[in-house]
Design a protein around this motif. Structure first.
Motif, mmCIF file in Angstrom:
data_model
loop_
_atom_site.group_PDB
_atom_site.id
_atom_site.type_symbol
_atom_site.label_atom_id
_atom_site.label_comp_id
_atom_site.label_asym_id
_atom_site.label_seq_id
_atom_site.Cartn_x
_atom_site.Cartn_y
_atom_site.Cartn_z
ATOM 1 N N GLY A 3 0.741 -1.100 0.086
ATOM 2 C CA GLY A 3 0.014 0.068 0.032
ATOM 3 C C GLY A 3 1.023 1.375 -0.076
ATOM 4 O O GLY A 3 2.053 1.300 0.509
ATOM 5 N N PRO A 4 0.311 2.436 -0.539
ATOM 6 C CA PRO A 4 0.942 3.754 -0.543
ATOM 7 C C PRO A 4 1.578 4.228 0.638
ATOM 8 O O PRO A 4 2.504 4.840 0.950
ATOM 9 C CB PRO A 4 0.064 4.668 -1.138
ATOM 10 N N GLU A 145 -6.743 3.657 -4.313
ATOM 11 C CA GLU A 145 -7.001 4.889 -5.011
ATOM 12 C C GLU A 145 -6.528 4.759 -6.231
ATOM 13 O O GLU A 145 -5.306 4.493 -6.385
ATOM 14 C CB GLU A 145 -6.736 6.448 -4.289
ATOM 15 N N PRO A 146 -7.457 5.133 -7.545
ATOM 16 C CA PRO A 146 -6.461 5.047 -8.854
ATOM 17 C C PRO A 146 -5.719 6.064 -8.930
ATOM 18 O O PRO A 146 -5.823 7.243 -8.090
ATOM 19 C CB PRO A 146 -7.846 5.364 -9.803
ATOM 20 N N GLU A 155 -0.198 1.208 -11.444
ATOM 21 C CA GLU A 155 -1.444 1.917 -11.253
ATOM 22 C C GLU A 155 -2.603 0.872 -11.463
ATOM 23 O O GLU A 155 -2.521 -0.095 -12.487
ATOM 24 C CB GLU A 155 -1.680 3.054 -12.002
ATOM 25 N N LYS A 156 -3.761 1.264 -10.795
ATOM 26 C CA LYS A 156 -5.021 0.390 -11.313
ATOM 27 C C LYS A 156 -6.112 1.445 -11.706
ATOM 28 O O LYS A 156 -5.885 2.780 -11.043
ATOM 29 C CB LYS A 156 -5.359 -0.027 -10.165
ATOM 30 N N ALA A 161 -9.568 -0.328 -9.049
ATOM 31 C CA ALA A 161 -9.512 0.031 -7.657
ATOM 32 C C ALA A 161 -10.975 0.019 -7.007
ATOM 33 O O ALA A 161 -10.908 -0.512 -5.710
ATOM 34 C CB ALA A 161 -9.121 1.674 -7.526
ATOM 35 N N ARG A 162 -12.017 0.240 -7.899
ATOM 36 C CA ARG A 162 -13.438 -0.098 -7.210
ATOM 37 C C ARG A 162 -13.596 -1.680 -6.651
ATOM 38 O O ARG A 162 -13.973 -1.956 -5.678
ATOM 39 C CB ARG A 162 -14.409 0.444 -7.989
ATOM 40 N N SER A 163 -13.065 -2.311 -7.720
ATOM 41 C CA SER A 163 -13.165 -3.670 -7.400
ATOM 42 C C SER A 163 -12.362 -4.250 -6.291
ATOM 43 O O SER A 163 -12.633 -4.813 -5.155
ATOM 44 C CB SER A 163 -12.944 -4.592 -8.757
#
Length: 192
Positions: A3-4, A145-146, A155-156, A161-163
């Motif tokens: 995670g970021p 987050e996208p 990136e997604k 990201a929603r999924s």
């Protein structure tokens, strides 16, 4: 985990202090830490070759992926390299795709399609099986987050990201029972 939030942490103690067992999942082992243990659930081609080829990292992959190629960068192109089972310190494990379930019985689970699937669950279970008594989570954000999906450069899009956030919501509902199960065998999980 990747995670970021990992980018905001001082990871120096993971490299400098004795007595810390470092475990990682997915690409973070190629970008942020050199773990002693590494866990994956996806095809070996998705992960950086330096993880697979480092004899100082004990790599755990699904049994079915032991005969799959690790991809290498040669002459600016990605090409199939050696099979993962031909590399040092690579072990296969059996897993199950089941949720809800008794987390501590049977093979490690990574969840179930449509509910969630995550290497995080496999890593937790295998660390407990290895006798780790305290697991401190770093970079386990449980939200995506996208645009800044991971601590590393991958990136997604908004749909992905929603999924993933749907999976994280389900995991967040179910993790208190997992923590309780782990505590019953003397394994504490702390999200740092």
């Amino acid at each position: 985990c990747g995670g970021p939030s990992l980018n905001k942490m001082d990871l120096t103690p993971l490299r400098a202090e004795r007595g810390i067992l470092v475990a990682a999942v997915n690409q973070v082992a190629a970008t942020h830490v050199r773990p002693q243990l590494w866990f994956s659930v996806d095809d070996p081609s998705k992960f950086h070759e330096t993880i697979w080829k480092d004899p100082g990292i004990l790599c755990f992959t699904k049994q079915k992926y032991l005969r799959h190629a690790v991809w290498e960068l040669k002459d600016g192109e990605r090409k199939a390299g050696p099979k993962s089972h031909d590399l040092p310190a690579v072990l296969g494990y059996e897993h199950r795709s089941e949720w809800p379930c008794d987390f501590l019985s049977g093979a490690p689970t990574w969840g179930k399609a449509g509910i969630f699937k995550s290497v995080f669950m496999v890593a937790l279970r295998m660390l407990a099986d290895l006798g780790v008594k305290r697991i401190c989570l770093l970079g386990a954000d449980f939200h995506m987050e996208p645009g800044q999906s991971y601590a590393f450069d991958q990136e997604k899009n908004a749909g992905a990201a929603r999924s993933n956030n749907g999976y994280y919501a389900r995991m967040n509902r179910d993790l208190p029972k997992v923590w309780k199960d782990l505590l019953s065998i003397g394994c504490e999980v702390v999200n740092g």
